[in-house]
Design an enzyme around this catalytic site. Structure first.
Site, mmCIF file in Angstrom:
data_model
loop_
_atom_site.group_PDB
_atom_site.id
_atom_site.type_symbol
_atom_site.label_atom_id
_atom_site.label_comp_id
_atom_site.label_asym_id
_atom_site.label_seq_id
_atom_site.Cartn_x
_atom_site.Cartn_y
_atom_site.Cartn_z
ATOM 1 N N TRP A 1 0.512 6.794 9.700
ATOM 2 C CA TRP A 1 -0.072 7.961 9.024
ATOM 3 C C TRP A 1 0.115 9.226 9.863
ATOM 4 O O TRP A 1 0.319 10.312 9.319
ATOM 5 C CB TRP A 1 -1.538 7.717 8.691
ATOM 6 C CG TRP A 1 -1.716 6.583 7.731
ATOM 7 C CD1 TRP A 1 -2.372 5.412 7.951
ATOM 8 C CD2 TRP A 1 -1.187 6.492 6.399
ATOM 9 N NE1 TRP A 1 -2.297 4.600 6.837
ATOM 10 C CE2 TRP A 1 -1.582 5.237 5.879
ATOM 11 C CE3 TRP A 1 -0.420 7.341 5.580
ATOM 12 C CZ2 TRP A 1 -1.238 4.810 4.587
ATOM 13 C CZ3 TRP A 1 -0.076 6.917 4.293
ATOM 14 C CH2 TRP A 1 -0.485 5.676 3.819
ATOM 15 N N ASP B 1 -7.340 13.395 11.040
ATOM 16 C CA ASP B 1 -7.384 12.553 9.841
ATOM 17 C C ASP B 1 -8.334 11.396 10.147
ATOM 18 O O ASP B 1 -8.034 10.545 10.987
ATOM 19 C CB ASP B 1 -5.973 12.035 9.532
ATOM 20 C CG ASP B 1 -5.930 11.016 8.398
ATOM 21 O OD1 ASP B 1 -6.993 10.648 7.853
ATOM 22 O OD2 ASP B 1 -4.804 10.576 8.058
ATOM 23 N N LYS C 1 -11.231 4.606 1.686
ATOM 24 C CA LYS C 1 -11.367 3.612 2.740
ATOM 25 C C LYS C 1 -12.851 3.272 2.954
ATOM 26 O O LYS C 1 -13.243 2.142 2.862
ATOM 27 C CB LYS C 1 -10.739 4.116 4.043
ATOM 28 C CG LYS C 1 -9.303 4.629 3.885
ATOM 29 C CD LYS C 1 -8.296 3.501 3.642
ATOM 30 C CE LYS C 1 -6.987 3.980 3.036
ATOM 31 N NZ LYS C 1 -6.188 4.838 3.860
#
Ligand SMILES: *Cc1c(COP(=O)(O)O)cnc(C)c1O
Length: 360
Positions: free
Chosen positions: A101, A171, A195
């Site tokens: 990511w 993030d 998530k």
């Protein structure tokens, strides 16, 4: 009702209480005669839902008044572009590469300017967090970017990088609200909610007010300019109304559970059960260096792909689902977010012990 133990990395398990409440309110939300899915986002009823959600999030994280909270769309992946579009004044930013990511965000930033690799753990397949205490940070960097919890590889920063005064952008998709966090250490904190918070379709961004300006890169779409969203309290256009409503319920659930300190204790307990077993097992082993282990995502392997596949198959049949590791790393991964009960982890470990005994 047959509920499984769901170890999915995302979309992921939600608190049963929240699902039950949402079910009870499906046909008639608090006497409005409508489902939240059906009502105008400009209505009084909905206004209370989104305002309440923001207030509860602010309470949980102690968000100071000089930070805006935005509920956005496009997933974390779209935000990879929003960061440079809104922050790259000098067209130069530093990225720390700790997994897929972070890499994707880095690649995206390259479309808009110079993205500098400040550190990386690619040399050991991202199984650790690099030392970020004394990075080579150029004076003209607009920001330093990290992915704080690496969902795929199972690492987490235990101390934030020393950015030498530069803005930190993080993030936190897979560790959002898993423990307390000092928002003032960041310029921007953001994450997709699927998530640890709610249903896919919402990104929550917490942005220091002075970073929200009209001075964005030329060509930035109206919708992706943070100022548009901030000026309109996340209601510039139709937001993902229902999903924000569920996020709001999760915030209330976390408050009821005792807030983020309590969440941290709950999450540490669960992670310890699993890591302790992995450390003692002769069949299974973790793949992350102990000091950088994530509380949320626990990847592990047997070292034999056929054995991994057998384990996943038998675990699934026994009601422990979504344990397959990310397609890029293989093996297994147990995501044990806030809503995973302790019994879920205890029972998984019992099952793993039994499997180990039968496969000696
Ligand atoms: C899942 C995930 C993403 C991607 O999220 P999308 O909402 O699917 O774009 C980005 N960063 C992290 C840390 C993630 O876990």
């Amino acid at each position: 009702m047959a509920r499984v133990y769901n170890f999915s990395a995302g979309p992921a398990v939600l608190p049963e209480e929240v699902l039950q409440e949402a079910a009870a309110e499906m046909m008639d939300y608090q006497g409005s005669g409508q489902s939240v899915m059906e009502m105008s986002h400009r209505s009084k009823v909905y206004d209370a839902i989104i305002k309440d959600a923001e207030k509860d999030l602010r309470d949980l994280l102690n968000i100071p008044d000089n930070y805006k909270v935005l509920f956005l769309q496009g997933g974390a992946s779209q935000f990879f572009a929003e960061v440079p579009m809104n922050l790259m004044k000098n067209r130069k930013a530093g990225y720390i590469l700790t997994g897929q990511w972070a890499k994707k965000a880095f690649q995206e930033a390259k479309i808009y300017g110079e993205a500098v690799e400040l550190a990386s753990s690619a040399d050991k397949t991202f199984s650790y967090i690099p030392d970020c205490s004394d990075l080579d940070i150029a004076d003209d960097l607009d920001y330093v970017y990290i992915c704080e919890n690496n969902t795929i590889y199972g690492t987490k920063y235990k101390t934030l990088p020393n950015t030498k005064g530069k803005l930190l952008v993080s993030d936190v998709s897979s560790c959002f609200l898993s423990e307390p966090m000092d928002v003032t250490k960041y310029g921007v904190v953001y994450g997709g909610v699927q998530k640890n918070i709610g249903p896919a379709g919402v990104v929550i961004a917490i942005i220091r007010e002075d970073l929200i300006t009209d001075d964005v890169l030329p060509g930035t779409p109206t919708m992706l300019k943070w100022k548009t969203q901030a000026d309109n309290d996340s209601l510039y256009n139709t937001p993902p109304c229902y999903n924000i409503y569920i996020c709001g319920k999760v915030f209330k659930w976390i408050k009821k559970m005792g807030g983020l300190e309590a969440m941290k204790v709950h999450n540490e307990k669960k992670a310890k059960i699993l890591y302790d077993f992995l450390d003692s097992s002769e069949l299974f082993k973790g793949i992350v260096v102990p000091e950088d282990r994530s509380l949320m995502n626990v990847p592990f392997i047997t070292g034999d792909e056929e054995m991994d596949a057998k384990f996943i198959k038998e675990a699934t049949a026994a009601g422990f689902v979504n344990l397959k590791g990310h397609r890029t790393v293989g093996g297994m991964r147990a995501s044990i977010y806030n809503a995973m009960p302790i019994e879920g982890v205890e029972k998984l470990v019992e099952f793993m012990k039994e499997f180990e005994k039968n496969n000696k």
